[in-house]
Design a protein around this motif. Structure first.
Motif, PDB file in Angstrom:
ATOM      1  N   GLN A   1       0.827  -1.199   0.000  1.00 55.23           N
ATOM      2  CA  GLN A   1       0.000   0.000   0.000  1.00 55.23           C
ATOM      3  C   GLN A   1       0.867   1.256   0.000  1.00 55.23           C
ATOM      4  OE1 GLN A   1      -2.647  -0.168   3.355  1.00 55.23           O
ATOM      5  NE2 GLN A   1      -4.272  -1.118   2.152  1.00 55.23           N
ATOM      6  N   VAL A   2       0.293   2.305  -0.518  1.00 53.67           N
ATOM      7  CA  VAL A   2       0.971   3.599  -0.526  1.00 53.67           C
ATOM      8  C   VAL A   2       0.809   4.256   0.836  1.00 53.67           C
ATOM      9  CG1 VAL A   2       1.044   5.856  -1.607  1.00 53.67           C
ATOM     10  CG2 VAL A   2       0.480   3.846  -2.972  1.00 53.67           C
ATOM     11  N   GLN A   3       1.911   4.788   1.358  1.00 51.23           N
ATOM     12  CA  GLN A   3       1.821   5.587   2.579  1.00 51.23           C
ATOM     13  C   GLN A   3       1.644   7.050   2.203  1.00 51.23           C
ATOM     14  OE1 GLN A   3       4.247   2.797   2.789  1.00 51.23           O
ATOM     15  NE2 GLN A   3       2.386   1.963   3.699  1.00 51.23           N
ATOM     16  N   LEU A   4       0.771   7.730   2.926  1.00 46.72           N
ATOM     17  CA  LEU A   4       0.430   9.112   2.608  1.00 46.72           C
ATOM     18  C   LEU A   4       0.605   9.984   3.841  1.00 46.72           C
ATOM     19  CD1 LEU A   4      -2.903   8.302   0.742  1.00 46.72           C
ATOM     20  CD2 LEU A   4      -0.710   8.827  -0.334  1.00 46.72           C
ATOM     21  N   VAL A   5       1.177  11.155   3.643  1.00 50.94           N
ATOM     22  CA  VAL A   5       1.382  12.099   4.745  1.00 50.94           C
ATOM     23  C   VAL A   5       0.915  13.475   4.302  1.00 50.94           C
ATOM     24  CG1 VAL A   5       3.023  13.171   6.308  1.00 50.94           C
ATOM     25  CG2 VAL A   5       3.342  10.780   5.617  1.00 50.94           C
ATOM     26  N   GLU A   6      -0.062  14.024   5.022  1.00 54.04           N
ATOM     27  CA  GLU A   6      -0.582  15.353   4.710  1.00 54.04           C
ATOM     28  C   GLU A   6       0.184  16.422   5.485  1.00 54.04           C
ATOM     29  OE1 GLU A   6      -4.277  12.602   5.145  1.00 54.04           O
ATOM     30  OE2 GLU A   6      -2.362  12.958   6.153  1.00 54.04           O
ATOM     31  N   SER A   7       0.210  17.605   4.915  1.00 54.57           N
ATOM     32  CA  SER A   7       0.780  18.763   5.593  1.00 54.57           C
ATOM     33  C   SER A   7       0.161  20.020   5.005  1.00 54.57           C
ATOM     34  CB  SER A   7       2.310  18.798   5.447  1.00 54.57           C
ATOM     35  OG  SER A   7       2.673  18.890   4.085  1.00 54.57           O
ATOM     36  N   GLY A   8       0.412  21.134   5.657  1.00 52.30           N
ATOM     37  CA  GLY A   8      -0.034  22.417   5.127  1.00 52.30           C
ATOM     38  C   GLY A   8      -1.248  23.015   5.794  1.00 52.30           C
ATOM     39  N   GLY A   9      -1.831  22.297   6.724  1.00 50.79           N
ATOM     40  CA  GLY A   9      -2.983  22.844   7.424  1.00 50.79           C
ATOM     41  C   GLY A   9      -2.588  23.994   8.336  1.00 50.79           C
ATOM     42  N   GLY A  10      -3.594  24.689   8.831  1.00 56.63           N
ATOM     43  CA  GLY A  10      -3.340  25.802   9.726  1.00 56.63           C
ATOM     44  C   GLY A  10      -4.585  26.625   9.939  1.00 56.63           C
ATOM     45  N   SER A  11      -4.392  27.803  10.501  1.00 55.53           N
ATOM     46  CA  SER A  11      -5.497  28.716  10.766  1.00 55.53           C
ATOM     47  C   SER A  11      -5.405  29.898   9.824  1.00 55.53           C
ATOM     48  CB  SER A  11      -5.440  29.197  12.215  1.00 55.53           C
ATOM     49  OG  SER A  11      -5.602  28.128  13.113  1.00 55.53           O
ATOM     50  N   VAL A  12      -6.546  30.295   9.298  1.00 55.66           N
ATOM     51  CA  VAL A  12      -6.588  31.403   8.342  1.00 55.66           C
ATOM     52  C   VAL A  12      -7.919  32.113   8.489  1.00 55.66           C
ATOM     53  CG1 VAL A  12      -7.526  29.951   6.497  1.00 55.66           C
ATOM     54  CG2 VAL A  12      -6.175  31.990   5.910  1.00 55.66           C
ATOM     55  N   GLN A  13      -7.949  33.371   8.115  1.00 53.87           N
ATOM     56  CA  GLN A  13      -9.205  34.112   8.144  1.00 53.87           C
ATOM     57  C   GLN A  13     -10.000  33.833   6.883  1.00 53.87           C
ATOM     58  OE1 GLN A  13      -8.192  38.260   8.910  1.00 53.87           O
ATOM     59  NE2 GLN A  13      -8.680  37.927  11.084  1.00 53.87           N
ATOM     60  N   ALA A  14     -11.282  34.019   6.992  1.00 57.76           N
ATOM     61  CA  ALA A  14     -12.169  33.833   5.845  1.00 57.76           C
ATOM     62  C   ALA A  14     -11.686  34.685   4.668  1.00 57.76           C
ATOM     63  CB  ALA A  14     -13.596  34.211   6.213  1.00 57.76           C
ATOM     64  N   GLY A  15     -11.727  34.086   3.491  1.00 61.61           N
ATOM     65  CA  GLY A  15     -11.237  34.762   2.306  1.00 61.61           C
ATOM     66  C   GLY A  15      -9.787  34.450   1.984  1.00 61.61           C
ATOM     67  N   GLY A  16      -9.102  33.839   2.941  1.00 64.27           N
ATOM     68  CA  GLY A  16      -7.700  33.506   2.750  1.00 64.27           C
ATOM     69  C   GLY A  16      -7.493  32.217   1.979  1.00 64.27           C
ATOM     70  N   SER A  17      -6.231  31.815   1.883  1.00 62.98           N
ATOM     71  CA  SER A  17      -5.855  30.634   1.106  1.00 62.98           C
ATOM     72  C   SER A  17      -4.912  29.744   1.907  1.00 62.98           C
ATOM     73  CB  SER A  17      -5.151  31.047  -0.187  1.00 62.98           C
ATOM     74  OG  SER A  17      -5.985  31.819  -1.010  1.00 62.98           O
ATOM     75  N   LEU A  18      -4.955  28.471   1.606  1.00 62.46           N
ATOM     76  CA  LEU A  18      -4.009  27.484   2.115  1.00 62.46           C
ATOM     77  C   LEU A  18      -3.735  26.480   1.010  1.00 62.46           C
ATOM     78  CD1 LEU A  18      -5.314  26.602   5.712  1.00 62.46           C
ATOM     79  CD2 LEU A  18      -3.161  27.743   5.162  1.00 62.46           C
ATOM     80  N   ARG A  19      -2.546  25.887   1.046  1.00 62.87           N
ATOM     81  CA  ARG A  19      -2.248  24.788   0.135  1.00 62.87           C
ATOM     82  C   ARG A  19      -1.862  23.572   0.946  1.00 62.87           C
ATOM     83  NH1 ARG A  19       2.328  24.201  -4.594  1.00 62.87           N
ATOM     84  NH2 ARG A  19       3.708  23.981  -2.796  1.00 62.87           N
ATOM     85  N   LEU A  20      -2.644  22.540   0.806  1.00 58.31           N
ATOM     86  CA  LEU A  20      -2.368  21.281   1.468  1.00 58.31           C
ATOM     87  C   LEU A  20      -1.539  20.396   0.542  1.00 58.31           C
ATOM     88  CD1 LEU A  20      -5.853  20.449   3.047  1.00 58.31           C
ATOM     89  CD2 LEU A  20      -4.024  21.924   3.921  1.00 58.31           C
ATOM     90  N   SER A  21      -0.660  19.617   1.154  1.00 58.54           N
ATOM     91  CA  SER A  21       0.165  18.672   0.397  1.00 58.54           C
ATOM     92  C   SER A  21      -0.069  17.262   0.908  1.00 58.54           C
ATOM     93  CB  SER A  21       1.650  19.017   0.555  1.00 58.54           C
ATOM     94  OG  SER A  21       1.946  20.295   0.049  1.00 58.54           O
ATOM     95  N   CYS A  22      -0.037  16.332   0.003  1.00 56.70           N
ATOM     96  CA  CYS A  22      -0.158  14.910   0.331  1.00 56.70           C
ATOM     97  C   CYS A  22       1.051  14.228  -0.296  1.00 56.70           C
ATOM     98  CB  CYS A  22      -1.459  14.345  -0.228  1.00 56.70           C
ATOM     99  SG  CYS A  22      -1.630  12.559  -0.059  1.00 56.70           S
ATOM    100  N   ALA A  23       2.011  13.857   0.546  1.00 57.45           N
ATOM    101  CA  ALA A  23       3.231  13.213   0.067  1.00 57.45           C
ATOM    102  C   ALA A  23       3.056  11.710   0.085  1.00 57.45           C
ATOM    103  CB  ALA A  23       4.409  13.626   0.944  1.00 57.45           C
TER     104      ALA A  23
END
Length: 125
Positions: free
Chosen positions: A1-23
């Motif tokens: 099976q493939v192992q997956l690790v997420e990153s990039g989460g956090g806190s942001v105000q409405a209207g903002g942006s985030l980029r999540l990564s799945c390695a």
């Protein structure tokens, strides 16, 4: 099976942006698709987006279409979820998952074999 690790989460105000990564532990070309799911407190987990191998076809939940973009990098080892114009209702734990099945619907969880541990996104108003 493939192992997956997420990153990039956090806190942001409405209207903002985030980029999540799945390695992924190996190329995502070895699986049929990679999807992003989320689970808000007290709610069921729901599909957010998915990208299929081969033609890179993408699918989105209606609630995020035109705000979120799923894509893979050139190495095919990382899948991104670019999230723009975030809303408080996007607050959730976000998970990526991989599937060896090309079956539809794209967000049927039983198709997915491997899951990451999740990354938390909080959007404040």
């Amino acid at each position: 099976q493939v192992q997956l690790v997420e990153s990039g989460g956090g806190s942001v105000q409405a209207g903002g942006s985030l980029r999540l990564s799945c390695a992924a532990s190996r190329s995502t070309d070895t699986v049929a698709r990679v999807g992003w799911f989320r689970q808000a407190p007290g709610k069921q987990r729901e599909g957010v987006a998915a990208i299929f191998s081969g033609d890179d076809a993408t699918y989105y939940a209606d609630s995020v279409r035109d705000r979120f973009t799923i894509a893979r990098d050139n190495t095919r080892r990382t899948v991104f979820l670019q999230m723009n114009y975030l809303k408080p209702e996007d607050t959730a734990m976000y998970y990526c998952a991989s599937s060896y099945s090309y079956g539809l619907p794209w967000d049927r969880e039983s198709y997915y074999d491997s899951w990451g541990q999740g990354t938390e996104v909080t959007v404040s108003s």
